[in-house]
Design an enzyme around this catalytic site. Structure first.
Site, short mmCIF file in Angstrom:
data_model
loop_
_atom_site.label_atom_id
_atom_site.label_comp_id
_atom_site.label_asym_id
_atom_site.label_seq_id
_atom_site.Cartn_x
_atom_site.Cartn_y
_atom_site.Cartn_z
N ASN A 1 -7.28 -2.96 14.02
CA ASN A 1 -9.16 -2.67 14.09
C ASN A 1 -8.63 -3.78 13.12
O ASN A 1 -9.70 -4.14 12.47
CB ASN A 1 -8.97 -1.73 13.26
CG ASN A 1 -8.86 -1.44 12.40
OD1 ASN A 1 -7.74 -2.43 11.71
ND2 ASN A 1 -9.04 -0.28 11.38
N HIS B 1 -6.97 -4.80 10.50
CA HIS B 1 -6.88 -4.69 9.32
C HIS B 1 -5.89 -5.21 8.36
O HIS B 1 -5.04 -5.96 8.94
CB HIS B 1 -6.88 -3.16 8.03
CG HIS B 1 -5.85 -1.88 9.00
ND1 HIS B 1 -5.62 -1.41 8.96
CD2 HIS B 1 -4.56 -2.70 8.88
CE1 HIS B 1 -4.83 -0.28 9.45
NE2 HIS B 1 -3.40 -1.60 8.88
N ASP C 1 1.10 -1.31 -0.04
CA ASP C 1 0.15 0.19 0.58
C ASP C 1 0.84 1.66 -0.41
O ASP C 1 1.40 1.29 0.17
CB ASP C 1 -0.74 -0.21 1.22
CG ASP C 1 -0.21 -0.87 2.46
OD1 ASP C 1 0.83 -0.93 2.24
OD2 ASP C 1 -0.95 -0.68 3.33
C1 GLP Z 1 -0.19 0.74 8.60
C2 GLP Z 1 -0.51 -0.40 7.42
C3 GLP Z 1 0.04 -1.96 7.29
C4 GLP Z 1 0.61 -2.21 9.19
C5 GLP Z 1 -0.11 -2.20 9.56
C6 GLP Z 1 0.39 -1.97 10.96
O1 GLP Z 1 -1.23 0.43 8.83
N1 GLP Z 1 -0.97 -0.62 6.54
O2 GLP Z 1 0.59 -3.12 6.36
O3 GLP Z 1 0.33 -3.67 8.46
O4 GLP Z 1 -0.76 -1.01 9.49
O5 GLP Z 1 1.33 -1.51 11.19
P1 GLP Z 1 1.83 -1.86 12.80
O6 GLP Z 1 3.10 -2.77 12.92
O7 GLP Z 1 3.02 0.01 12.67
O8 GLP Z 1 1.13 -1.56 13.91
#
Ligand code: GLP
Length: 241
Positions: free
Chosen positions: A138, A140, A69
């Site tokens: 959440n 995602h 992304d």
């Molecule tokens: C972000 C990214 C995801 C990532 C997730 C967790 O917003 N778009 O690809 O896996 O959130 O991030 P973190 O490892 O900083 O908790």
């Protein structure tokens, strides 16, 4: 339940195990197609990968990478962009070739075309062999927020307030992301989650109802997925799965 779960002592061990899987996969298939995430969870993982690459003298020159992304409207040189983040945390430290790095262009004028071109590019190389994922608090994956269709493809999405809070201040409210359907096409998936803040999403993903409310629950239908957790992230899993 086909999800294989590995619970490790701490964040460091989870990073090490994920990095080992990455490097071993490249060793087995030097021209592997990888799907890559950003996020704090992956900072120690990418550090470990760079270390292992040097130690084991494995070249990434033929590896192709597709990032999940990118923020909508950010140039690759923008310090808030995921492209900048990937350069800093991984690409500058290993011998991946610039022409083998694929990224969604957040500044593309025709973003719909940018998204369908990305899908086409992935297909052209035979699809993603190994997709690495982090997990949002959440539930995602990529930027597929709750409510995303499990059949969704690469597209523009609006970010939720909780995601904006978890990311750096001042990031755009929209992003381009591979879809859940795109992710599910990968031949193998490794999702790594660490820390207490992920324990609820992990529980919902593994034990809750398979539902659009928890995008990561879609992964339970995948035939070849491994979940790498530290004890904190696994703390709400009551039963051994
Ligand atoms: C972000 C990214 C995801 C990532 C997730 C967790 O917003 N778009 O690809 O896996 O959130 O991030 P973190 O490892 O900083 O908790």
């Amino acid at each position: 339940m086909t999800v294989k779960i590995i619970v490790l002592k701490n964040k460091k061990e989870a990073a090490r195990r994920t990095a080992e899987i990455f490097v071993e996969a490249v060793k087995r298939k030097p021209n592997i197609i990888l799907g890559l995430p950003t996020g704090k969870t992956f900072i120690p993982i990418y550090r470990e990968i760079a270390k292992l690459q040097r130690k084991k003298k494995i070249s990434f020159a033929r590896v192709k990478t597709f990032n999940l992304d990118e923020f909508f409207g950010l140039k690759s040189e923008d310090k808030r962009s995921f492209r900048y983040w990937m350069n800093k945390n991984l690409f500058a430290k290993v011998d991946t070739r610039k022409e083998n790095i694929f990224f969604l262009d957040g500044t593309a004028g025709d973003f719909k075309k940018e998204c369908s071109d990305y899908e086409r590019e992935i297909k052209k190389f035979g699809g993603i062999d190994l997709q690495f994922l982090g997990l949002g608090v959440n539930g995602h994956i990529g930027f597929n927020e709750p409510g995303s269709s499990f059949a969704s493809r690469t597209r523009r999405v609006k970010l939720t307030r909780s995601t904006l809070k978890a990311n750096a201040a001042g990031v755009p409210h929209f992003a381009l992301t591979m879809g859940i359907g795109t992710i599910l096409r990968a031949r193998k998936i490794i999702l790594t989650a660490t820390g207490k803040s992920k324990s609820c999403a992990v529980k919902e993903m593994v034990c809750g109802k398979i539902s659009k409310k928890i995008p990561a629950s879609a992964l339970r239908s995948h035939k070849n997925i491994i979940l790498i957790l530290d004890k904190d992230a696994a703390s709400e899993l009551k039963t051994k799965v």
